[in-house]
Design a protein around this motif. Sequence first.
Motif: not given
Length: 271
Positions: A79-81, A116-123, A130-134, A137-141
């Motif tokens: 959840t969240g970050r 495959r290089i990596g998978v990271d949580l996207a900004d 400021d949205d707690p329910n945003a 997303r993930a960046d897959v490289t």
Amino acid sequence: MRKIVHRHLGKVVAGAAIAVAGTAVMVGVTLPGSAGADESSGGLRGGNQAAQQGGQDQGQAAVEPGVVERARAEGDKGTGRDPLTDDETKRVEQIALNRQLLTSGENVEGQRGPQRIGVDLADPEENELDDPNAPRRADVTFYDYKDDSLVTKTVNLDSGKVERTDTQHGVQPPISRDEMVEAAKLLIADPLGAGLRADYKDATGKELTSPDQLTLNSMVYRATSGAQPALLAKCGEHRCVRLFPKVKNGSWIDARQLVIDLSARKVGKLG
């Protein structure tokens, strides 16, 4: 007494020496050193003895050992970050690797499908800060050796859809573990790897035949005008790597003059 330093291209060196002897191209490379384990254990042991002596002097009972709380089981969704869970990582990889990329791409071994290089949580997006329910997303490289491109796909974990695809050329992320292993295979098999093989045998008495016999570190190599042979002139456009191999539980081997072009599957030597 034999002088292997002059006989071989790659000489066995201490970790400290290789860190100090780095060239300007090697800025930022550090090699592991030793830790003062004896001092740490001695300090702890002395502290425990003092505490026990104090307890005995005051007639106190021994302190009960602490209880370590069991780590919370990782769920299938964060959840969240929160960092991506293993389930989320597997899921976004499957979503990002569509049929077109799978059939047209090529990995570091020359097989079908991109590397495959990596998978990271996207900004989060700017309007979602400021949205707690945003949505998460993930960046897959991936690195596609077919055309030397870096492909990044942004996957929405809530909808399960790819929202963006970014393809770049001339962009070189850190070398992945699979790429390091393939680079070591190419170097060991190449005539320019003779010094590495000889130094390994001097250090262990055994033949070097597999990357599994080494501990590997690496860095991306980019060509500099006039600083390398023509064979390595495309490094930066091509995926090129310098390896810093170490005998497992042993010495570092200096292979800094050697560059492996993973795109061309060739090994070159710097002057």
